[in-house]
Design an enzyme around this catalytic site. Structure first.
Site, PDB file in Angstrom:
ATOM      1  N   SER A 155      98.673  43.794  43.548  1.00 28.47           N
ATOM      2  CA  SER A 155      97.597  44.471  43.480  1.00 28.47           C
ATOM      3  C   SER A 155      96.671  44.887  44.672  1.00 28.47           C
ATOM      4  O   SER A 155      96.467  43.764  45.429  1.00 28.47           O
ATOM      5  CB  SER A 155      97.055  44.192  42.169  1.00 28.47           C
ATOM      6  OG  SER A 155      95.603  44.969  41.982  1.00 28.47           O
ATOM      7  N   TYR A 168      92.655  38.402  36.703  1.00 29.06           N
ATOM      8  CA  TYR A 168      93.604  39.348  37.295  1.00 29.06           C
ATOM      9  C   TYR A 168      93.736  39.232  38.810  1.00 29.06           C
ATOM     10  O   TYR A 168      94.932  39.068  39.472  1.00 29.06           O
ATOM     11  CB  TYR A 168      93.211  40.739  36.821  1.00 29.06           C
ATOM     12  CG  TYR A 168      94.332  41.753  37.288  1.00 29.06           C
ATOM     13  CD1 TYR A 168      95.651  41.894  36.528  1.00 29.06           C
ATOM     14  CD2 TYR A 168      94.144  42.614  38.433  1.00 29.06           C
ATOM     15  CE1 TYR A 168      96.555  42.853  36.833  1.00 29.06           C
ATOM     16  CE2 TYR A 168      94.872  43.384  38.781  1.00 29.06           C
ATOM     17  CZ  TYR A 168      96.431  43.643  37.965  1.00 29.06           C
ATOM     18  OH  TYR A 168      97.115  44.724  38.163  1.00 29.06           O
TER      19      TYR A 168
END
Length: 274
Positions: A155, A168
């Site tokens: 990400s 995350y």
């Protein structure tokens, strides 16, 4: 010198996509099928996986749907048995399972000190353990075959720490490190034809991040607008924007590429804001 069609062809190869029923995962699964691969679509809900399989089959591809919890090694081992019975070997693994939760996210109503411990652990486990465990289970078969390509989905939060998404971002940063580690480990300990790389998407609207980037009417939140203003391409990514890079990394065209993380972000990581 190979011609272009053979450089990027995946005919006869078997690809697994975890998280394959999601917004991004389904696009990756369909892209692999379109390049000639037989695709195993793995997700928590069988019905959602079967929907993706039907789409692939309607377009002339071959696919199999399996329900599996990627944080359970026993679940993954059962899936491996089914895949071997159905297709034989495994050539490609795409670790697309992941996501975030509001309870693991700092917000106006939830400070860092009030983050839910279980939610933080769940988010980290889904993203990191949910990548490591499939690499163990499916990667072992690749070592006996002497070839394979593993693609981890990272990400932009792994490259540019973002506010609010604590667990995350940390998990995705761990995936980058793990990708490099595993690339070296596979090449040195087993076979250099087993390659491990990662893709780091920028900002794509998914069910996991929609609550951060858009309001109930679908308009950009202040956070969403800040992201768009710092993305030179001027838009969110579309799932199809990931497919070309994936096909390149798993194809013979990338035979000398291992241990890299490729940003697909519309220029977000390159822009200083001024």
């Amino acid at each position: 010198m190979q011609n272009l069609s053979s450089l990027f062809a995946l005919n006869g190869q078997t690809a697994i996509v975890t998280g394959g029923s999601g917004v991004l995962g389904s696009a990756l699964a369909q892209g692999l099928a379109g390049a000639g691969a037989r695709v195993v679509v793995i997700g928590r809900r069988l019905e959602a996986c079967e929907n993706v399989v039907r789409t692939i089959q309607a377009n002339g591809g071959e696919a199999l749907a399996l329900a599996c919890d990627v944080t359970s090694k026993s679940d993954l081992e059962r899936a491996l048995e089914q895949i071997q019975q159905h297709f034989g070997g495994i050539d490609i693994l795409v670790n697309g399972a992941g996501g975030n939760q509001p309870a693991a996210t700092v917000s106006p109503g939830r400070s860092f000190f009030e983050l839910d411990e279980q939610a933080v652990n769940t988010v980290f486990g889904l993203n990191f353990q949910g990548t490591l465990l499939p690499c163990q289970v499916f990667g072992r078969l690749m070592t006996s075959q002497g070839h394979g390509s593993i693609i981890n989905i990272s990400s932009m939060a792994s490259l540019r720490p973002l506010t609010r998404i604590v667990s995350y971002g940390a998990a995705k940063a761990a995936i980058n490190n793990f990708t490099q580690w595993l690339a070296v480990h596979m090449a040195q300990e087993y076979d250099a034809r087993i390659r491990v790389n990662a893709i780091a998407p920028g900002f794509f609207l998914t069910e996991q991040n929609r609550f951060l980037l858009t309001d109930e009417q679908g308009a950009p939140t202040a956070r969403g607008q800040a992201i768009l203003s710092h993305t030179p391409a001027g838009r969110y990514g579309q799932p199809e924007d990931l497919v070309g890079t994936l096909l390149w990394l798993v194809s013979p065209a990338a035979a000398f590429i291992t241990g890299i993380v490729v940003p697909i972000d519309g220029g977000f990581a390159a822009f200083s804001g001024v």
